[in-house]
Structure formats: structure tokens, C-alpha cells
Design an enzyme around this catalytic site. Structure first.
Site, mmCIF file in Angstrom:
data_model
loop_
_atom_site.group_PDB
_atom_site.id
_atom_site.type_symbol
_atom_site.label_atom_id
_atom_site.label_comp_id
_atom_site.label_asym_id
_atom_site.label_seq_id
_atom_site.Cartn_x
_atom_site.Cartn_y
_atom_site.Cartn_z
ATOM 1 N N PHE A 24 0.847 -1.197 0.000
ATOM 2 C CA PHE A 24 0.000 0.000 0.000
ATOM 3 C C PHE A 24 0.882 1.246 0.000
ATOM 4 O O PHE A 24 1.712 1.435 0.896
ATOM 5 C CB PHE A 24 -0.889 -0.004 1.249
ATOM 6 C CG PHE A 24 -1.781 1.207 1.356
ATOM 7 C CD1 PHE A 24 -2.902 1.334 0.535
ATOM 8 C CD2 PHE A 24 -1.516 2.212 2.280
ATOM 9 C CE1 PHE A 24 -3.735 2.456 0.639
ATOM 10 C CE2 PHE A 24 -2.334 3.327 2.392
ATOM 11 C CZ PHE A 24 -3.451 3.450 1.568
ATOM 12 N N TYR A 26 0.872 5.409 0.101
ATOM 13 C CA TYR A 26 0.002 6.554 0.430
ATOM 14 C C TYR A 26 0.724 7.875 0.223
ATOM 15 O O TYR A 26 0.149 8.949 0.431
ATOM 16 C CB TYR A 26 -0.476 6.459 1.898
ATOM 17 C CG TYR A 26 0.659 6.378 2.902
ATOM 18 C CD1 TYR A 26 1.252 5.160 3.216
ATOM 19 C CD2 TYR A 26 1.163 7.532 3.521
ATOM 20 C CE1 TYR A 26 2.298 5.086 4.120
ATOM 21 C CE2 TYR A 26 2.209 7.466 4.424
ATOM 22 C CZ TYR A 26 2.768 6.242 4.719
ATOM 23 O OH TYR A 26 3.815 6.172 5.611
ATOM 24 N N GLY A 27 1.991 7.806 -0.180
ATOM 25 C CA GLY A 27 2.788 9.035 -0.368
ATOM 26 C C GLY A 27 3.549 8.920 -1.667
ATOM 27 O O GLY A 27 2.967 8.741 -2.744
ATOM 28 N N SER A 28 4.883 8.966 -1.559
ATOM 29 C CA SER A 28 5.677 8.929 -2.789
ATOM 30 C C SER A 28 5.474 7.619 -3.552
ATOM 31 O O SER A 28 5.690 7.573 -4.766
ATOM 32 C CB SER A 28 7.156 9.145 -2.483
ATOM 33 O OG SER A 28 7.620 8.133 -1.631
ATOM 34 N N GLU A 99 13.117 3.462 1.902
ATOM 35 C CA GLU A 99 12.308 3.981 3.018
ATOM 36 C C GLU A 99 12.948 3.616 4.368
ATOM 37 O O GLU A 99 12.266 3.218 5.292
ATOM 38 C CB GLU A 99 10.879 3.425 2.930
ATOM 39 C CG GLU A 99 10.214 3.573 1.579
ATOM 40 C CD GLU A 99 10.110 5.017 1.071
ATOM 41 O OE1 GLU A 99 10.437 5.957 1.832
ATOM 42 O OE2 GLU A 99 9.735 5.221 -0.095
HETATM 43 C C1 BEZ Z 1 4.243 5.581 0.753
HETATM 44 O O1 BEZ Z 1 4.168 6.276 -0.219
HETATM 45 O O2 BEZ Z 1 3.438 4.680 0.944
HETATM 46 C C2 BEZ Z 1 5.298 5.791 1.750
HETATM 47 C C3 BEZ Z 1 5.224 6.883 2.539
HETATM 48 C C4 BEZ Z 1 6.220 7.087 3.475
HETATM 49 C C5 BEZ Z 1 7.252 6.178 3.570
HETATM 50 C C6 BEZ Z 1 7.280 5.076 2.787
HETATM 51 C C7 BEZ Z 1 6.302 4.872 1.852
#
Ligand code: BEZ
Length: 192
Positions: A24, A26-28, A99
């Protein structure tokens, strides 16, 4: 680097219990998809919200001047939109490296648009990790993002790419939208 979580994450064997691995983002991970995947679809993480509460010392800031990037915060009444990617386990070497600053790779329940639910793997910077910055006002968050830059580019670009990606999926996220607008105002003040 404040905390390198690669060893902790690579020791996790819980993904071996999954018959399908759904990652999943949720950001980059919504807009920077630099890993192979088998299929992708929109999904929600129920009971969690995205927040710019994690320090970035390695991507969008530096150890002396950390930027602010996303993590997930438990909010029982909320749900967080993201993209779920069906992947094979070998993508995690690369993603654990990408990450590594304080994020743990955890399994949480995802809900898809057809309301089916499946376990999903997601990266969360928990409040006890050393890179966690915690809450601040929208304007203070925007000011910190406005002046931060690291090896992956400016912190402003991180927010812009996220805001564009959410818009492309017709998703409104009040905090992302508020910070995005404040950054544009800070930019126009600087250009005036
Ligand atoms: C992401 O996009 O899911 C994500 C956000 C922060 C850290 C690692 C991944």
C-alpha cells in the site's frame, strides 16, 4: 541518517504468511513507482490518516535541516486513500533501502473499492522512531517544507507531486491541500 530500519524490516518474515502480497502506497509510492508490480488498484487503509509528521534527513532534507514527509497516524474515524500494488517479495530489498529512515514495514488491513478487504504491507514511521517530528501547525509545516531540500530534490516538489497524484485520482485530502496552498503563497511572497 537518524535510524536505519533496513535490518529490522528485512528480518520480518510475516509477508511469507500472505498468499498475495499487496503493497500500500500513500505518499511517494503513489507517484514514484520505481519497482515492478503485477497489478495495481486504489485502496484505503481504514483507521489511519496521512500526516507530514516524519522528518526526512535522507531524501527531502538533510541531517542538519530535515524536511517533512508523510507517515500514517492512527485515527479510528478516518481512512487513507492510496494505491495498492500486487508485488513479489523481492521488491522489498529496494523499498526497504528507499524507506529506511525510521519506517517499519507493517501489515494492516486494506479495503478496495469493491469493499473486499485484504492484508496490505505499508511503511509507517511510528511515533517512537527518532525521525518522527510530530504535529505542528499547517503554516509551520509549510514553512519547514518550503526551505528543505535533500538528495531526492526539494521538499516542495514532494508535496506538489503528491497533490497532483491525489487530484488525478479525484481525492481531496484536507491537510495535503492546505499545505500545498500555503506553499504556493510562500512561493508568491518570495517572488514578489
Ligand atoms: C508511501 O508512499 O506509501 C510511503 C510513505 C512514506 C514512507 C514510505 C512509503
Amino acid at each position: 541518517m537518524i535510524q536505519d530500519t533496513r535490518a529490522i524490516n528485512s528480518d520480518r518474515s510475516d509477508i511469507e504468511t500472505l498468499d498475495e502480497i499487496w503493497l500500500f502506497g500513500y505518499g511517494s509510492l503513489i507517484y514514484k513507482v520505481d519497482f515492478p508490480y503485477l497489478e495495481s488498484k486504489p485502496a484505503y487503509l481504514c483507521g489511519w490518516s496521512r500526516r507530514f509528521w516524519q522528518g526526512s534527513h535522507d531524501h527531502r532534507g538533510t541531517p542538519d535541516k530535515p524536511g517533512r514527509v508523510l507517515t500514517l497516524i492512527e485515527e479510528p474515524s478516518e481512512r487513507c486513500f492510496g494505491i495498492a500494488y500486487r508485488v513479489t517479495a523481492d521488491v522489498f530489498d529496494h523499498l526497504d533501502h528507499r524507506e529506511k529512515n525510521g519506517y517499519l514495514r507493517l501489515i494492516k488491513e486494506l479495503e478496495f473499492e469493491d469493499v473486499t478487504r485484504k492484508p496490505g504491507v505499508t511503511y509507517i514511521g511510528m511515533p517512537n522512531n527518532p525521525a518522527f517530528l510530530g504535529p505542528a501547525s499547517d503554516i509551520d509545516i509549510a514553512k519547514q517544507i518550503h526551505i528543505s531540500e535533500g538528495p531526492s530534490g526539494t521538499n516542495r516538489e514532494y508535496v506538489e507531486l503528491l497533490a497532483e497524484a491525489l487530484k488525478a485520482h479525484n481525492v481531496k485530502d484536507p491537510q495535503v491541500d492546505a499545505i500545498h496552498v500555503l506553499l504556493q503563497k510562500l512561493d508568491s511572497r518570495r517572488d514578489a
